[in-house]
Write an enzyme that holds these catalytic residues in place. Structure first.
Site, PDB file in Angstrom:
ATOM      1  N   ASP A  14       0.804  -1.225   0.000  1.00  0.00           N
ATOM      2  CA  ASP A  14       0.000   0.000   0.000  1.00  0.00           C
ATOM      3  C   ASP A  14       0.833   1.269   0.000  1.00  0.00           C
ATOM      4  OD1 ASP A  14      -2.927  -1.114   0.432  1.00  0.00           O
ATOM      5  OD2 ASP A  14      -1.572  -2.260   1.703  1.00  0.00           O
ATOM      6  N   ARG A  95       3.152   5.322  17.296  1.00  0.00           N
ATOM      7  CA  ARG A  95       2.730   6.434  16.420  1.00  0.00           C
ATOM      8  C   ARG A  95       3.371   7.769  16.790  1.00  0.00           C
ATOM      9  NH1 ARG A  95       2.128   2.724  12.960  1.00  0.00           N
ATOM     10  NH2 ARG A  95       0.325   1.380  13.270  1.00  0.00           N
ATOM     11  N   ASP A 124      -5.217   4.887  14.353  1.00  0.00           N
ATOM     12  CA  ASP A 124      -3.877   5.348  13.992  1.00  0.00           C
ATOM     13  C   ASP A 124      -3.877   6.671  13.231  1.00  0.00           C
ATOM     14  OD1 ASP A 124      -2.405   3.407  15.339  1.00  0.00           O
ATOM     15  OD2 ASP A 124      -2.697   1.953  13.739  1.00  0.00           O
ATOM     16  N   SER A 175      -4.436  -7.653   8.634  1.00  0.00           N
ATOM     17  CA  SER A 175      -3.753  -6.380   8.802  1.00  0.00           C
ATOM     18  C   SER A 175      -2.901  -6.518  10.054  1.00  0.00           C
ATOM     19  CB  SER A 175      -4.777  -5.256   8.965  1.00  0.00           C
ATOM     20  OG  SER A 175      -4.142  -4.121   9.491  1.00  0.00           O
TER      21      SER A 175
HETATM   22  N1  ARG Z   1      -6.165  -1.786  17.678  1.00  0.00           N
HETATM   23  C1  ARG Z   1      -4.825  -1.416  17.948  1.00  0.00           C
HETATM   24  C2  ARG Z   1      -4.715   0.045  18.305  1.00  0.00           C
HETATM   25  O1  ARG Z   1      -5.581   0.793  17.948  1.00  0.00           O
HETATM   26  C3  ARG Z   1      -3.877  -1.773  16.839  1.00  0.00           C
HETATM   27  C4  ARG Z   1      -4.045  -0.992  15.555  1.00  0.00           C
HETATM   28  C5  ARG Z   1      -3.244  -1.506  14.384  1.00  0.00           C
HETATM   29  N2  ARG Z   1      -3.537  -2.883  14.141  1.00  0.00           N
HETATM   30  C6  ARG Z   1      -3.367  -3.579  13.028  1.00  0.00           C
HETATM   31  N3  ARG Z   1      -3.596  -4.846  13.079  1.00  0.00           N
HETATM   32  N4  ARG Z   1      -2.966  -3.044  11.911  1.00  0.00           N
HETATM   33  O2  ARG Z   1      -3.783   0.456  18.938  1.00  0.00           O
END
Ligand code: ARG
Length: 400
Positions: A14, A95, A124, A175
């Site tokens: 992506d 992040r 995110d 993911s």
């Molecule tokens: N749910 C988790 C959070 O909001 C992880 C987010 C990313 N997860 C992922 N499988 N891409 O912190």
């Protein structure tokens, strides 16, 4: 001068396709920045070159592992941070660190736009954009998946049409986001929340049900930070790495959770965070030994709030900074050793010792050597119960 957009680059399909696509949509030059937060996997030099091959004018890889451990995982450990009492904030912690490096790269390369690959449904995007807004309000943000409705199918078609050097068949049904503090897996068959996770999902942890000898280790803390494992001095990065390996081998740290996202959606995520959970277990127990009762009780509410703020993308907020100050103060005496046994998916504390211990053997013992004056308890109990006694008597008097 042509504008520049700094892209948070993972090396995957992506964000690779996003490079030429962003250039086309915005007319800007693309600078790719990949941040190493201990996600492992592909060689980062390969990733760096792939961005160039996809059309980036500059491509950088930042080794931020030690910084991630010391400035992000360590504060989370001191806060025993577990969102909904279970999730150790794996993605939420990375992040703000990535934001720091995107902003620094934008400054270095004359970027005016920052781009990330998040969709409009998750946490995110919030963490990236609130962070960028706090550190560099002059930068604008674009999220192709959200703002241009840029789907995976569109990305694959685009990659084929433009003959981009990426393998469009290496498509995972999940993911995944992973780093030093743990790993998060969602989508695919997991979206039916009745479906049990399968063994295939896991890479940080071995099957907890597999027969294995228990592993015993001693973690030494100083002011809430792990400083040695089995007597050998370690950095925060080393402590987490060692615990990931040893606790992971014992199947510690698997979490299957339906959680409340900030955007209001409930979602199902499977996590594995062996090092994080083993360290939090040990740290919490050392706090039980060294932190005074009222401070410890109050800290639990602070810890919970800290975790919610970080989950909700408010790493750079004044409340988070103030709670950091409180937590820092509580960690002064959280020093000593904790013995852990790692076995069958569990990390169990079997021993603790500390120079700063508030555990007084003389007060606690039921054997000879008891220094607790039990005669004082009688009056204490009477006065402690007085308000309840008065109010229940009043209830009875006024009833009916
Ligand atoms: N749910 C988790 C959070 O909001 C992880 C987010 C990313 N997860 C992922 N499988 N891409 O912190």
């Amino acid at each position: 001068m042509t504008e520049r957009v700094v892209l948070a680059y993972s090396g995957g399909l992506d964000t690779s396709v996003a490079i030429p696509y962003l250039a086309e949509r915005t007319g800007a030059e693309v600078v790719a920045v990949a941040v190493d937060v201990g996600q492992g996997g592909e060689d980062l030099e390969v990733i760096r070159k792939r961005a160039l091959a996809c059309g980036a004018v500059e491509s950088e890889v930042v080794d931020a592992r030690a910084e991630f451990a010391a400035d992000f995982c360590l504060p989370a450990l001191r806060a025993n941070a577990l969102y909904l009492n279970r999730y150790p904030l794996v993605s939420a912690l990375s992040r703000p660190l990535i934001v720091r490096h995107l902003v620094a790269a934008a400054r270095r390369h004359g970027g005016t736009i920052v781009a990330h690959g998040c969709t409009g449904k998750g946490n995110d995007q919030v963490r990236f954009e609130v962070g960028i807004g706090a550190l560099a309000p002059d930068l604008t943000v674009v999220a192709p998946a959200r703002d241009y409705a840029w789907t995976r199918d569109a990305a694959i078609a685009y990659a084929q049409r433009h003959d981009l050097p990426i393998d469009v068949t290496a498509k995972s049904p999940y993911s995944i986001d992973q780093n030093l503090w743990g790993r998060a897996v969602e989508t695919g068959f997991l979206e039916d929340i009745w479906n049990a996770p399968i063994e295939d999902l896991y890479t940080y942890t071995a099957d907890p049900a597999a027969p294995r000898e228990p592993d015993e280790l001693v973690v030494t803390f100083e002011a809430g930070a792990p400083v040695a494992v089995d007597g050998a001095p370690v950095s925060p990065l080393e402590a987490i790495t060692i615990l990931n390996r040893r606790a992971g081998a014992a199947g510690v740290g698997r979490i299957d959770l339906v959680e409340d996202r900030l955007v209001g959606i409930k979602s199902r995520e499977v996590y594995e965070a062996p090092g994080a959970l083993a360290l939090i277990t040990a740290h919490q127990e050392l706090e039980n030994v060294t932190v005074e009762r009222d401070l410890a009780r109050f800290k639990k509410t602070v810890d919970q709030r800290w975790g919610e703020l970080v989950y909700d993308g408010l790493w750079f907020s004044p409340l988070k900074a103030a709670l950091d100050g409180f937590i820092e103060q509580t960690q002064r005496y959280v020093s000593g050793d904790v013995r852990l046994v790692l076995h069958g998916g569990r990390a169990v504390v079997t021993g603790r010792r500390s120079e700063a211990s508030l555990y007084d053997f003389g007060l606690a013992t039921y054997d000879t050597g008891d220094s607790f004056d039990q005669s004082l308890a009688k009056g204490f109990v009477t006065l402690w119960g007085l308000p309840s006694k008065l109010s229940t008597a009043r209830d009875a008097r006024l009833a009916g």
